[in-house]
Write a protein that holds these residues in place. Structure first.
Motif, mmCIF file in Angstrom:
data_model
loop_
_atom_site.group_PDB
_atom_site.id
_atom_site.type_symbol
_atom_site.label_atom_id
_atom_site.label_comp_id
_atom_site.label_asym_id
_atom_site.label_seq_id
_atom_site.Cartn_x
_atom_site.Cartn_y
_atom_site.Cartn_z
ATOM 1 N N UNK A 167 10.483 5.157 6.369
ATOM 2 C CA UNK A 167 11.306 6.239 6.921
ATOM 3 C C UNK A 167 12.291 5.652 7.927
ATOM 4 N N UNK A 168 13.574 5.958 7.782
ATOM 5 C CA UNK A 168 14.601 5.410 8.661
ATOM 6 C C UNK A 168 14.459 5.951 10.076
ATOM 7 N N UNK A 169 15.184 5.298 11.002
ATOM 8 C CA UNK A 169 15.154 5.745 12.392
ATOM 9 C C UNK A 169 15.689 7.163 12.516
ATOM 10 N N UNK A 170 16.513 7.598 11.551
ATOM 11 C CA UNK A 170 17.064 8.955 11.564
ATOM 12 C C UNK A 170 16.119 9.966 10.926
ATOM 13 N N UNK A 171 14.953 9.468 10.428
ATOM 14 C CA UNK A 171 13.978 10.372 9.841
ATOM 15 C C UNK A 171 14.128 10.596 8.351
ATOM 16 N N UNK A 172 14.966 9.784 7.698
ATOM 17 C CA UNK A 172 15.187 9.924 6.257
ATOM 18 C C UNK A 172 14.253 8.986 5.494
ATOM 19 N N UNK A 173 13.563 9.511 4.489
ATOM 20 C CA UNK A 173 12.684 8.674 3.677
ATOM 21 C C UNK A 173 13.525 7.739 2.814
ATOM 22 N N UNK A 174 13.323 6.425 2.979
ATOM 23 C CA UNK A 174 14.119 5.442 2.253
ATOM 24 C C UNK A 174 13.444 5.003 0.966
ATOM 25 N N UNK A 175 12.126 4.976 0.958
ATOM 26 C CA UNK A 175 11.413 4.565 -0.245
ATOM 27 C C UNK A 175 9.975 5.061 -0.197
ATOM 28 N N UNK A 176 9.399 5.216 -1.379
ATOM 29 C CA UNK A 176 7.998 5.625 -1.498
ATOM 30 C C UNK A 176 7.335 4.741 -2.555
ATOM 31 N N UNK A 177 6.195 4.170 -2.217
ATOM 32 C CA UNK A 177 5.397 3.410 -3.167
ATOM 33 C C UNK A 177 4.058 4.102 -3.318
ATOM 34 N N UNK A 178 3.635 4.328 -4.545
ATOM 35 C CA UNK A 178 2.343 4.940 -4.819
ATOM 36 C C UNK A 178 1.577 4.021 -5.764
ATOM 37 N N UNK A 179 0.394 3.599 -5.351
ATOM 38 C CA UNK A 179 -0.398 2.675 -6.152
ATOM 39 C C UNK A 179 -1.817 3.209 -6.280
ATOM 40 N N UNK A 180 -2.314 3.270 -7.505
ATOM 41 C CA UNK A 180 -3.707 3.636 -7.735
ATOM 42 C C UNK A 180 -4.495 2.370 -7.966
ATOM 43 N N UNK A 181 -5.649 2.267 -7.312
ATOM 44 C CA UNK A 181 -6.490 1.077 -7.458
ATOM 45 C C UNK A 181 -7.915 1.501 -7.769
ATOM 46 N N UNK A 182 -8.677 0.580 -8.330
ATOM 47 C CA UNK A 182 -10.072 0.859 -8.644
ATOM 48 C C UNK A 182 -10.912 0.762 -7.381
ATOM 49 N N UNK A 183 -12.212 0.963 -7.516
ATOM 50 C CA UNK A 183 -13.110 0.882 -6.363
ATOM 51 C C UNK A 183 -13.187 -0.525 -5.786
ATOM 52 N N UNK A 184 -12.773 -1.542 -6.557
ATOM 53 C CA UNK A 184 -12.723 -2.915 -6.052
ATOM 54 C C UNK A 184 -11.303 -3.312 -5.660
ATOM 55 N N UNK A 198 9.927 4.559 -5.701
ATOM 56 C CA UNK A 198 11.210 5.247 -5.733
ATOM 57 C C UNK A 198 12.012 4.887 -4.492
ATOM 58 N N UNK A 199 13.278 4.523 -4.688
ATOM 59 C CA UNK A 199 14.169 4.184 -3.579
ATOM 60 C C UNK A 199 15.605 4.447 -4.023
#
Length: 277
Positions: A121-138, A147-148
């Motif tokens: 999130x930028x200093x102005x409060x704007x979301x610059x990028x989002x990373x979403x990762x699913x991982x196993x129990x290990x 997304x960016x």
């Protein structure tokens, strides 16, 4: 800074191991995820990232310069509950310190393991990028979506490969289909498990990670100190860790001895020093 001695990097195999996973669209499928026997690095240097890991076998069998992979560290009991952490990123040039951004990271338990979401999130409060990762129990990677402004990507780790698509800012779509070594962490989140290793001054290794754009990335790291620091206004005992990132400046990270969490990250660049805390 410590000189880096010659390192032994183990040969990584591509033997897949079957694991159930949920796709980004919510459907459930049987996928093959690369698993061996068994913020903050800068994924974007302007913000952060980091990566650290797990041993391929018994943790207490770690020796100097071993390749660190998915499988060995025990997931802390605290991760049974959802948690969110916010770090502030600033650039210091001389006596001036300029706020750059904030990194908000959440980890949520799921039936298959965990869902990790990181927002820059930028200093102005704007979301610059989002990373979403699913991982196993290990903490083996199952799927990754990001997304960016430069574009977006969505890939699945299955049958010893990473497959999916990337769409750039012009709408051009590129197919991703490359091999991934068994036991490799996804580059964007691997640092989450560093504190679960039996750290001590002199402990060192080479992280086996996979970047969905660059492919295999090996990152040597070492514990160079045992210090008491004040981070976010709280005094804490910490391990000082240096991480070599290919094509980027060395990153120094302080990890809480009590929780294993990242307390501070410092990256010295030609344009100034990046602080994450």
């Amino acid at each position: 800074m410590l000189a880096t001695p010659a390192r032994r990097i183990e040969r990584l195999d591509y033997s897949p191991t079957t694991t159930d996973s949920r796709m980004p669209n919510g459907s459930h499928s049987r996928a093959r995820c690369p698993v061996s026997s068994a913020r903050l690095a800068c994924a974007r240097i302007a913000v952060l990232a980091v990566a650290l890991a797990a041993l391929p076998g018994r943790v207490d069998a770690q020796v100097a310069d071993d390749t660190i992979r998915v499988g060995a560290p025990r997931v802390p009991s605290s991760l049974r509950n959802a948690e969110t952490d916010t770090s502030r990123v600033s650039m210091k040039r001389g006596a001036d310190s300029v706020p750059m951004s904030a990194y908000v990271e959440s980890i949520t338990p799921t039936p298959d393991g965990f869902l990790i979401v990181g927002r820059n999130i930028s200093a102005a409060g704007v979301t610059m990028s989002i990373d979403t990762i699913a991982v196993s129990k290990t903490f083996a990677p199952l799927w990754h979506a990001d997304s960016a402004a430069s574009g977006r990507a969505r890939v699945v780790y299955a049958r010893g490969r990473v497959t999916g698509t990337r769409v750039d800012s012009t709408g051009k779509t590129t197919t991703i289909d490359i091999p991934v070594a068994a036991g490799a962490f996804d580059y964007s989140y691997a640092r989450l498990v560093i504190g679960w290793l039996p750290l001590r001054v002199g402990f060192r290794g080479v992280l086996a990670t996979h970047d969905i754009t660059r492919g295999a990335v090996h990152m040597p790291f070492r514990v160079v100190g045992d210090e008491r620091i004040v981070a976010r206004g709280v005094a804490a005992d910490a391990w000082k860790v240096e991480l070599d990132r290919p094509g980027a400046p060395t990153q120094t990270t302080w990890l809480s001895k009590a929780t294993g969490k990242t307390l501070r990250v410092v990256i010295v660049t030609p344009g100034g020093t990046i602080y994450v805390e």
